[in-house]
Design an enzyme around this catalytic site. Structure first.
Site, PDB file in Angstrom:
ATOM      1  N   ASP A  41       9.484   2.659   1.548  1.00 45.59           N
ATOM      2  CA  ASP A  41       8.258   3.596   1.802  1.00 45.59           C
ATOM      3  C   ASP A  41       8.045   3.508   3.466  1.00 45.59           C
ATOM      4  O   ASP A  41       7.622   2.266   4.254  1.00 45.59           O
ATOM      5  CB  ASP A  41       6.937   3.055   1.221  1.00 45.59           C
ATOM      6  CG  ASP A  41       5.873   3.828   1.604  1.00 45.59           C
ATOM      7  OD1 ASP A  41       5.929   4.452   2.688  1.00 45.59           O
ATOM      8  OD2 ASP A  41       4.790   3.880   0.618  1.00 45.59           O
ATOM      9  N   LYS A  71       2.540  11.173   7.200  1.00 43.26           N
ATOM     10  CA  LYS A  71       1.866  10.725   8.487  1.00 43.26           C
ATOM     11  C   LYS A  71       2.131  11.533   9.557  1.00 43.26           C
ATOM     12  O   LYS A  71       2.114  12.634   9.969  1.00 43.26           O
ATOM     13  CB  LYS A  71       1.866   9.214   8.500  1.00 43.26           C
ATOM     14  CG  LYS A  71       1.001   8.400   7.583  1.00 43.26           C
ATOM     15  CD  LYS A  71       0.712   7.007   7.990  1.00 43.26           C
ATOM     16  CE  LYS A  71       0.056   6.145   7.080  1.00 43.26           C
ATOM     17  NZ  LYS A  71      -1.272   6.416   6.816  1.00 43.26           N
ATOM     18  N   PHE A  83       1.031  -1.401  -0.081  1.00 41.26           N
ATOM     19  CA  PHE A  83       0.052   0.126   0.083  1.00 41.26           C
ATOM     20  C   PHE A  83       0.823   1.322  -0.024  1.00 41.26           C
ATOM     21  O   PHE A  83       1.654   1.593   0.822  1.00 41.26           O
ATOM     22  CB  PHE A  83      -1.004   0.020   1.398  1.00 41.26           C
ATOM     23  CG  PHE A  83      -1.981   1.104   1.139  1.00 41.26           C
ATOM     24  CD1 PHE A  83      -3.061   0.837   0.467  1.00 41.26           C
ATOM     25  CD2 PHE A  83      -1.728   2.477   1.314  1.00 41.26           C
ATOM     26  CE1 PHE A  83      -4.194   1.787   0.445  1.00 41.26           C
ATOM     27  CE2 PHE A  83      -2.730   3.462   1.374  1.00 41.26           C
ATOM     28  CZ  PHE A  83      -3.788   3.222   0.821  1.00 41.26           C
TER      29      PHE A  83
END
Ligand SMILES: Cc1ncc(COP(=O)(O)O)c(C=O)c1O
Length: 460
Positions: free
Chosen positions: A235, A264, A150
């Site tokens: 990532d 985030k 993801f």
């Protein structure tokens, strides 16, 4: 005069779900109502959320990993207030901001093998930048990504998504993107062998499913990338900034990627932000001439609020020793859950690092549970986890998530500020609900029956 936001919220609170049904995503409201999560969260403080009745919940979701510092951390709020009160010029565009320079400098101090930072407004934007940078730096088109990956939901990032549920209906996606199984070095080498691959992108620990790399996987993958002239992109949008008990998750395996992606938690939750940390030689292939100084960018990237929040976030991570707390609390929880696996046949595995923990359920051995499990699985794969998360929420006030579509894994992603008392809360609540799920007939399986009937009604 502008509306008083506090008064406006109070006045329109009763319309919250109706407003969303009418003007935003009605399906989301239906989901919340179906699973009883429509409690109207009204306040957030640290690791806790409070509903409209002032009932306190422990948040094991952290806004998908955004609130590593907990909600409304005073240091982040102060930093943002100071920026707003400083009359800074912000986003002049034909100038450069000192705050962005400082945040870049501090990030690179924590990641000393990289030399340059590109700021973006979200995780997906950081991924888009990484795809472009990799292509520009190598002159190759291909990107290799993993099953279950993801990386966000904009087109480039979606093209690297390893779950067809997200992709379906949006094709065609970016060409030359190749999916391989996670933890499969043979498949990676086969893909890289074409020498048409700009980069291999991987989450050190996959968010969907909380899948951990085999011991040598990331190191060997980085070596393979080097051998075939491809870039290695980590990532760390979910795993970074202390979540796994190290500043970056890749530090667990001693790997130095060519690019590290962050987002985030970097802004402490108040302001969107994203960052690509990369090597000078890659950066210089993108921004290679004065007339290409703005060849990639985004209007709001490097805005003063995001940059100040980022600087304050790094300070808090350090001063409150949140990385150490993530490691310590994570070990405690892993120990407690590991003990439970020997007691509960439906509990198959517990894995993770720091405060990114996957609790995996699976088919039972005993005859009495098998029938109920099979019934539920036939009706809707992965529904079992809802039988755990719903009572956790309703009866124990824990907000937790299932780790992906059709997944049998529940993911714990709490703020890094959780205390021993919180850990006890988590352990007791899970123990209680998992124990109840082993009783047939019982409240948990009655809930299963209701959910199956509901799912069938929705499909009919
Ligand atoms: C590993 C990873 N990469 C990228 C993203 C996308 O980030 P954003 O939602 O900010 O676009 C996410 C979001 O969940 C993520 O977990």
């Amino acid at each position: 005069m502008t509306d008083d936001i506090t008064a406006l919220i109070a006045q329109r609170e009763p319309d919250r779900y109706a407003l969303h049904s009418r003007h935003l995503n009605e399906q989301m409201v239906r989901v919340l109502r179906a699973i009883g999560y429509d409690v109207g969260f009204s306040r957030g403080q640290g690791q806790y959320l409070y509903d409209r009745q002032e009932v306190r919940y422990l948040d094991l979701l952290s806004g998908f990993g955004v609130f590593a510092l907990g909600r409304n951390h005073p240091a982040i709020r102060d930093a943002l207030k100071l920026v707003l009160d400083s009359d800074l010029p912000n986003l002049v565009q034909m100038d450069v901001s000192v705050l962005a320079g400082i945040l870049a400098e501090r990030l690179l101090e924590r990641v000393p093998f990289l030399d340059k930072v590109f700021f973006a407004n979200s995780g997906a934007e950081a991924v888009e930048a990484a795809i472009k940078f990799a292509r520009a730096a190598t002159g190759r088109p291909g990107i290799v990504y993993c099953d279950h990956a993801f990386h966000g939901l904009s087109y480039g990032a979606l093209s690297l998504n390893g779950d067809d549920t997200f992709r379906s209906g949006f094709e065609p996606l970016l060409p030359d993107c190749q999916r391989i199984p996670f933890n499969d070095l043979f498949a990676l080498e086969k893909a890289l062998h074409s020498r048409k691959i700009a980069a291999f992108i991987v989450e050190p620990i996959q968010g969907k499913g909380v899948n951990l790399p085999a011991d040598e996987y990331l190191r060997s993958a980085a070596e393979l990338c080097r051998r075939y002239g491809s870039l290695f992109i980590a990532d760390e949008i979910q795993t970074g900034l202390g979540r796994t008990g190290r500043f970056l998750a890749i530090e667990h395996w001693n790997v130095e990627p060519d690019m590290v992606l962050l987002a985030k938690a970097l802004s402490g939750g108040h302001v969107p932000v994203g960052a690509v940390l990369t090597r000078k030689r890659i950066f210089e292939r993108v921004f290679n001439r004065m007339d290409r100084a703005v060849v990639h960018g985004s209007t709001f990237a490097k805005n003063d609020l995001a940059m100040a929040a980022g600087i304050a976030t790094l300070d808090v991570i350090e001063s409150e020793r949140l990385i150490e707390n993530a490691a310590r609390a994570g070990e405690r929880l892993m120990r407690a859950f590991s003990k439970m696996t020997s007691r509960y046949e439906l509990l198959h595995d517990v894995r993770g690092k720091g405060l990114m923990i996957g609790i995996e359920f699976g088919p039972p051995q005993s005859f009495k549970l098998k029938a109920s499990w099979n019934l539920l699985e036939t009706a809707n794969k992965g529904l079992f986890c809802q039988l755990i998360t719903i009572p956790l929420f309703k009866d124990h006030k824990l907000l937790a998530q299932v780790a992906g579509h059709g997944s049998h894994t529940i993911k714990l992603l709490p703020p890094l500020v959780v205390s021993d008392v919180d850990c006890e809360w988590i352990e007791k609540a899970f123990d209680d609900v998992i124990a109840a799920s082993h009783r047939v007939p019982g409240a948990v399986w009655s809930l299963g029956k209701t959910l199956v009937e509901h799912a069938m009604r929705v499909r009919a």
